[in-house]
Design a protein around this motif. Structure first.
Motif, PDB file in Angstrom:
ATOM      1  N   PHE A 141       0.825  -1.214   0.000  1.00  0.00           N
ATOM      2  CA  PHE A 141       0.000   0.000   0.000  1.00  0.00           C
ATOM      3  C   PHE A 141       0.858   1.264   0.000  1.00  0.00           C
ATOM      4  O   PHE A 141       0.370   2.344  -0.348  1.00  0.00           O
ATOM      5  N   GLN A 142       2.089   1.160   0.349  1.00  0.00           N
ATOM      6  CA  GLN A 142       3.012   2.299   0.350  1.00  0.00           C
ATOM      7  C   GLN A 142       3.030   3.024  -0.991  1.00  0.00           C
ATOM      8  O   GLN A 142       3.273   4.232  -1.049  1.00  0.00           O
ATOM      9  N   PHE A 143       2.726   2.302  -2.077  1.00  0.00           N
ATOM     10  CA  PHE A 143       2.756   2.884  -3.420  1.00  0.00           C
ATOM     11  C   PHE A 143       1.350   2.935  -4.032  1.00  0.00           C
ATOM     12  O   PHE A 143       1.179   2.857  -5.251  1.00  0.00           O
ATOM     13  N   ALA A 144       0.369   3.075  -3.179  1.00  0.00           N
ATOM     14  CA  ALA A 144      -1.039   2.978  -3.588  1.00  0.00           C
ATOM     15  C   ALA A 144      -1.423   3.925  -4.707  1.00  0.00           C
ATOM     16  O   ALA A 144      -2.211   3.577  -5.593  1.00  0.00           O
ATOM     17  N   LEU A 173      -2.410  -4.863   5.163  1.00  0.00           N
ATOM     18  CA  LEU A 173      -2.571  -3.748   4.229  1.00  0.00           C
ATOM     19  C   LEU A 173      -3.459  -2.659   4.830  1.00  0.00           C
ATOM     20  O   LEU A 173      -3.220  -1.465   4.622  1.00  0.00           O
ATOM     21  N   GLN A 174      -4.476  -3.055   5.566  1.00  0.00           N
ATOM     22  CA  GLN A 174      -5.338  -2.072   6.227  1.00  0.00           C
ATOM     23  C   GLN A 174      -4.561  -1.311   7.302  1.00  0.00           C
ATOM     24  O   GLN A 174      -4.734  -0.095   7.468  1.00  0.00           O
ATOM     25  N   PHE A 175      -3.705  -2.020   8.037  1.00  0.00           N
ATOM     26  CA  PHE A 175      -2.845  -1.369   9.026  1.00  0.00           C
ATOM     27  C   PHE A 175      -1.942  -0.344   8.345  1.00  0.00           C
ATOM     28  O   PHE A 175      -1.764   0.783   8.816  1.00  0.00           O
ATOM     29  N   GLU A 196      -9.845   0.730   0.535  1.00  0.00           N
ATOM     30  CA  GLU A 196     -10.275  -0.661   0.382  1.00  0.00           C
ATOM     31  C   GLU A 196     -10.227  -1.114  -1.074  1.00  0.00           C
ATOM     32  O   GLU A 196      -9.914  -2.278  -1.363  1.00  0.00           O
ATOM     33  N   GLN A 197     -10.523  -0.228  -1.991  1.00  0.00           N
ATOM     34  CA  GLN A 197     -10.432  -0.584  -3.409  1.00  0.00           C
ATOM     35  C   GLN A 197      -8.995  -0.891  -3.815  1.00  0.00           C
ATOM     36  O   GLN A 197      -8.744  -1.817  -4.589  1.00  0.00           O
ATOM     37  N   ILE A 198      -8.061  -0.129  -3.275  1.00  0.00           N
ATOM     38  CA  ILE A 198      -6.655  -0.352  -3.601  1.00  0.00           C
ATOM     39  C   ILE A 198      -6.172  -1.648  -2.965  1.00  0.00           C
ATOM     40  O   ILE A 198      -5.381  -2.393  -3.562  1.00  0.00           O
TER      41      ILE A 198
END
Length: 417
Positions: free
Chosen positions: A82-85, A307-309, A288-290
């Motif tokens: 997620f860092q590069f979302a 990923l949510q964290f 959430e979509q990502i």
């Protein structure tokens, strides 16, 4: 030629009973000449063109229109997460495609440095931390396009049961760090607190948080968005030693490119930056979509909970509700450069000049405004000229009509004399 249609009326003369006819002047009409019509049409067209030119000059520059999609490569700092979302969102939502770009994202790793990938030409764009500024101050032709993390997620994690609560508790303890360029903020923190590096047992990072969990080291270089989740899952209490606590506040996850890319493809650079920031806005609004995208399309190894964290922890660092995503403060860059200088890592900070990307350079902005003002002035001048020409044409026709009438009156008087 203007034509005058006349009616005849009879006048009687008492002296010789002759009758004469006098043309009536009440029915004269004027028809514009063909050259005048052509001139009017040309002026209208010219006025329309000038107004369009002014509007184009006032509008922001747009991406070069090209039917061929341009393929560009982007080097990430680490594995897909997620860092590069924002970049995943920009691809999925078609933002890059709208700009005529096809973007290929490349995962990072311990042996991959985005700065080197961009300098070598294997990638046109990348994301980096403080090593980007260090390279720039060393004379490397790199340009910061946008800052994603307003505050750095880089921290040291220490087990709570080891009695480490501050940076001073690390003296004589084993501490894992990356290289000096990447972890410059930790070195600045030690220096700010008066801790010489030879008082620490510095070890190269293994990139495995298990070394901290298994008590192999006292402190481990970590990302607030990542390693704490592992420790929480294993039930290990930890303390956080963050440089920002000691007055060291670095930017992180900086989108950048080379000066050559800016010079050779300025519109592409602007388009890529614009689409990327749109993607980041979408990602922060729709995490959430990502996460679904990462799990289904990019096959990340992290769990949904992890990923949510990560997404939640990032909000406090990106600050999307308070600061425009991508914002860069020259003063912050200045302070970071001064930290490098104080650490003796660079000899000067002259490289800061032109390091920060400006999507609207002052020179070009002034030129655009001048063009707009000139265009408006030309449009007003043309409008005034057109009005004066019309007035002159009417006056010319009226004078001609009056002269014709006067001539006919004189002829009539001479006939009745």
């Amino acid at each position: 030629m203007p034509q005058c249609h006349t009616k005849s009326r009879t006048l009687s003369n008492n002296r010789d009973s002759r009758t004469t006819t006098m043309p009536s002047l009440c029915c004269c009409s004027i028809t514009p000449r063909q050259p005048e019509r052509a001139l009017s049409t040309r002026l209208r067209r010219l006025l329309f063109f000038v107004l369009l030119s002014g509007q184009a000059a006032w509008a922001n520059p747009v991406t070069q229109q090209n039917d061929d999609v341009q393929v560009i490569d982007v080097q990430l700092r680490w594995k897909h997460q997620f860092q590069f979302a924002g970049y995943y969102a920009a691809i999925a939502q078609g933002y890059y495609r709208e700009e005529g770009l096809e973007v290929r994202l490349h995962e990072g790793g311990p042996s991959i440095t985005p700065v080197e990938e961009v300098l070598s030409g294997r990638a046109q764009y990348g994301e980096a931390n403080s090593e980007l500024l260090y390279a720039r101050l060393q004379g490397k032709p790199l340009v910061a396009l946008a800052v994603i993390f307003q505050h750095s997620p880089s921290v040291l994690l220490a087990r709570a049961d080891k009695g480490v609560h501050s940076v001073h508790d690390l003296i004589s303890k084993p501490v894992m760090l990356m290289d000096a360029q990447t972890d410059a903020e930790f070195l600045a923190m030690f220096r700010h607190e008066g801790i010489a590096l030879d008082k620490l047992q510095l070890l190269p990072s293994s990139f495995k948080v298990e070394d901290l969990a298994n008590d192999k080291v006292t402190a481990f270089n970590s990302y607030l968005t990542n390693e704490p989740f592992y420790l929480q899952q294993r039930g290990i209490d930890y303390n956080i030693i963050a440089p920002i606590t000691y007055g060291i506040d670095f930017y992180s996850d900086i989108l950048f490119t080379s000066q050559g890319e800016i010079d050779d493809h300025p519109q592409r650079a602007e388009a890529f930056r614009r689409a990327s920031l749109r993607g980041w806005r979408y990602a922060m609004d729709n995490p959430e979509q990502i996460i679904d995208l990462l799990l289904n399309q990019y096959s990340v190894k992290k769990s949904r909970a992890h990923l949510q964290f990560e997404a939640q922890a990032m909000r406090a660092l990106v600050l999307p509700d308070l600061i425009e995503i991508g914002h860069m403060n020259p003063g912050r860059w200045q302070r970071m450069a001064e930290d490098f200088l104080e650490l003796g890592m660079v000899s000067n900070i002259e490289g800061l000049k032109d390091f920060i990307y400006d999507p609207n350079p002052p020179q070009l902005e002034r030129l655009r405004k001048i063009i707009v003002l000139i265009s408006i002035g030309c449009a007003l001048a043309l409008m005034l000229t057109l009005i004066l020409l019309r007035a002159q044409r009417r006056l010319h026709n009226e004078i001609k009509l009056r002269k014709q009438a006067e001539e006919e009156v004189r002829k009539l008087l001479s006939m009745t004399a």
